[in-house]
Enzyme design. Structure first.
Site, mmCIF file in Angstrom:
data_model
loop_
_atom_site.group_PDB
_atom_site.id
_atom_site.type_symbol
_atom_site.label_atom_id
_atom_site.label_comp_id
_atom_site.label_asym_id
_atom_site.label_seq_id
_atom_site.Cartn_x
_atom_site.Cartn_y
_atom_site.Cartn_z
ATOM 1 N N GLU A 356 -6.277 -44.588 -17.650
ATOM 2 C CA GLU A 356 -6.510 -43.299 -18.432
ATOM 3 C C GLU A 356 -7.398 -44.161 -19.366
ATOM 4 O O GLU A 356 -7.064 -44.416 -20.825
ATOM 5 C CB GLU A 356 -5.361 -43.054 -19.120
ATOM 6 N N HIS A 381 -2.253 -39.819 -15.032
ATOM 7 C CA HIS A 381 -3.779 -39.649 -15.236
ATOM 8 C C HIS A 381 -4.435 -40.188 -14.262
ATOM 9 O O HIS A 381 -5.299 -39.301 -13.533
ATOM 10 C CB HIS A 381 -4.317 -40.374 -16.562
#
Ligand SMILES: *[C@@H]1O[C@H](CO)[C@@H](O)[C@H](O)[C@H]1NC(C)=O
Ligand SMILES: *[C@@H]1O[C@H](CO)[C@@H](O)[C@H](O)[C@H]1NC(C)=O
Ligand SMILES: *[C@@H]1O[C@H](CO)[C@@H](O)[C@H](O)[C@H]1NC(C)=O
Ligand SMILES: *[C@@H]1O[C@H](CO)[C@@H](O)[C@H](O)[C@H]1NC(C)=O
Ligand SMILES: *[C@@H]1O[C@H](CO)[C@@H](O)[C@H](O)[C@H]1NC(C)=O
Ligand SMILES: *[C@@H]1O[C@H](CO)[C@@H](O)[C@H](O)[C@H]1NC(C)=O
Ligand SMILES: *[C@@H]1O[C@H](CO)[C@@H](O)[C@H](O)[C@H]1NC(C)=O
Ligand SMILES: *[C@@H]1O[C@H](CO)[C@@H](O)[C@H](O)[C@H]1NC(C)=O
Length: 505
Positions: A356, A381
């Site tokens: 992320e 993510h």
């Protein structure tokens, strides 16, 4: 004129494809269009949802309606250069998303499960403000940089606590000021407007302040029980029927002086979920991914994981596994903990946040390598995945799902215009994707539909249709930690809901 000739040629081609001489210059252009169409069709069928079958006539009709709206909303932005919602910060366009016909359909769609949400950001800021801050026994401590709220019988003396209700009742100025400060600290922006931040770290600092306000309140057990129930209700009202929530299991307390340890906190989750399921029999339940703040691993991580595994043995249907959470760029990378984590592969399930970040070739995006090698069940993510061809190969091969959280990435400043979101590439190549909302309460969202909308309009192709949305719902069940029996029941319930949904559209 050109168009007309072209059409005539199509008719000719269909009628007698063999006799058109290959030396004909016009044939070559036909050939071009044929190849072009083939290529585009091939891409369409390679993409996410491209081979997902239609279930029924009525689903095809529902798709026509959905696509009519999608096309008109995209054309509106494309030809009339009006602002395209996914290209702008969610907090500034939430209202216009709510007006969209595509959004209205997505709201009604049975979306299955949400697999990446943090407990402390699950519930809308509106409810927290209206319900929590107006309770008895809410104390406030005003610091220059942030507010703290806590529920006490008698306040502790670690801060200058005063009853929030006293402050609100003092006078009109005090009331207005404190209310607006609380509202500002409950989300990353004020109503209808995104705040601007000088840097990503600045933004994460504000993000942390939001949690500093929310988290201590949630340790008060009676409040947490209402909070979780409300969170499930917001999901249910949004047609989401299963939740995998990331959370540490903090000790809870009540005003009788009793405290509740991790095992009892788990029981609170179970009791509230059971109550909710009694009231809503088609809700499938809640599982916990025990989350440890990567920046705050101060105690012995081996011990912590052993404790979590013990808890998982007591509640195998509730504790799904483990994650390390918090900003990856500033927190400890996974590689610091390999010797601790590796012995637990296959002893519990990992659900790591990884990649992320906007960085490339640094410890934060290289968390992806550790997550894959540590056999993470899914990747949280995975924003940096497309920069790593070996990772792409491995997650495809292992069928590891990526939990894509479009609005979180935008609001937390990885990207502004969601049309540039790297998950577009994952959609184009049919990776195993689930869409999640991560921290909806922190940016004025609720539940899951806003993220579905952004994904459908901003991340997927103009051509992606109802089958891609259906595939997202199916994936959310398939890649969840439900056991086989639960999955079978979930699919059964979902299929019925889907049927009702397409009929309704
Ligand atoms: C996408 O991947 C899934 C799972 O591997 C597979 O079942 C499906 O057929 C694939 N779809 C396309 C369009 O290739
Ligand atoms: C989007 O796709 C639709 C067909 O689904 C097509 O009619 C429309 O022209 C496309 N929009 C643009 C701007 O190309
Ligand atoms: C652009 O806007 C005009 C005026 O609002 C409207 O008549 C037209 O249909 C729009 N065009 C598209 C492609 O949406
Ligand atoms: C807060 O929510 C609970 C549970 O729904 C409800 O019983 C209570 O009346 C609400 N309190 C306020 C102040 O809104
Ligand atoms: C309003 O109340 C606050 C907090 O008690 C106090 O500091 C402030 O002086 C009061 N203002 C007026 C105008 O009375
Ligand atoms: C959960 O519910 C059971 C059964 O009603 C009750 O005995 C138990 O005390 C509850 N646990 C907590 C922590 O509230
Ligand atoms: C952590 O606890 C384990 C026993 O569970 C022990 O073997 C290890 O040495 C401890 N690590 C540290 C850094 O104290
Ligand atoms: C964990 O389980 C997987 C699949 O069952 C297996 O391939 C792998 O070797 C195991 N890893 C370890 C470290 O036990």
């Amino acid at each position: 004129m050109v168009w007309f000739t072209f059409k005539v040629q199509i008719i000719l081609l269909l009628a007698c494809p063999m006799i058109i001489p290959s030396t004909n210059a016009e044939f070559d252009s036909m050939e071009f269009w044929r190849k072009r169409n083939n290529l585009i069709d091939e891409e369409k069928s390679l993409a996410f949802g491209g081979k997902t079958p239609f279930y029924s006539e009525s689903e095809i009709r529902a798709n026509d309606i959905l696509m009519k709206h999608k096309s008109s909303e995209i054309n509106e932005a494309f030809f009339n250069s009006s602002e395209f919602a996914p290209s702008r910060n969610f907090m500034s366009v939430r209202k216009s998303i709510e007006d969209s016909n595509v959004f209205k359909i997505i709201r009604k769609m049975p979306k299955g499960a949400v697999l990446n949400v943090h407990a402390s950001a699950l519930v809308s800021a509106k409810w927290v403000y209206e319900n929590v801050t107006f309770r008895d026994n809410v104390y406030i401590c005003i610091r220059p940089e942030k507010l703290l709220l806590r529920i006490f019988d008698k306040p502790s003396n670690d801060c200058n606590w005063q009853l929030l209700s006293d402050l609100r009742n003092a006078n009109e100025t005090a009331r207005t000021q404190i209310n607006s400060r609380i509202l500002r600290q409950l989300t990353l922006g004020t109503e209808g407007q995104a705040e601007s931040y000088s840097s990503e770290d600045d933004l994460w600092a504000k993000f942390k302040k939001v949690f500093d306000l929310r988290v201590p309140l949630l340790r008060y057990k009676p409040l947490f029980e209402d909070y979780l129930y409300q969170g499930l209700k917001e999901l249910y009202d949004d047609n989401v029927f299963f939740l995998e929530v990331r959370t540490p299991l903090l000790e809870m307390y009540d005003l009788d002086g009793k405290t509740y340890d991790e095992k009892e906190s788990t029981e609170v989750y179970i009791n509230v979920t059971n109550r909710f399921m009694r009231d809503h029999p088609d809700f499938m339940g809640v599982k916990i991914i025990y989350s440890i703040y990567r920046k705050m691993i101060s105690s012995n991580l081996t011990e912590t994981i052993k404790k979590i595994i013990q808890l998982q043995q007591i509640y195998p249907n509730v504790i799904a596994g483990i994650d390390l959470i918090g900003q990856e760029d500033l927190g400890y990378p996974l590689r610091n903990w390999i010797s601790v984590l590796e012995p637990f592969i296959n002893k519990t399930d990992f659900y790591f946040h990884a990649g992320e970040t906007n960085w490339y070739g640094l410890e934060s995006d290289e968390n992806l390598f550790d997550a894959v090698l540590l056999n993470s069940k899914r990747i949280g993510h995975g924003y940096a995945i497309v920069k790593h061809p070996k990772i792409m190969e491995l997650i495809k091969q292992k069928r590891m799902a990526v939990e894509v959280c479009p609005i979180a990435n935008q609001v937390l400043a990885l990207i502004t215009d969601l049309r540039n979101h790297p998950a577009s590439i994952l959609f184009a190549q049919n990776f195993s994707i689930v869409i999640s909302s991560n921290d909806p309460g922190v940016w004025g969202a609720t539940a899951l539909s806003y993220d579905f909308y952004e994904a459908f309009m901003g991340l997927m192709s103009n051509h992606s249709d109802i089958r891609a949305l259906k595939q997202l719902a199916i994936n959310s069940i398939h890649f969840s930690s439900m056991n086989q029996g639960q999955k079978a029941r979930a699919v059964e319930i979902w299929v019925q809901k889907w049927k009702d949904f397409v009929d309704m559209v």
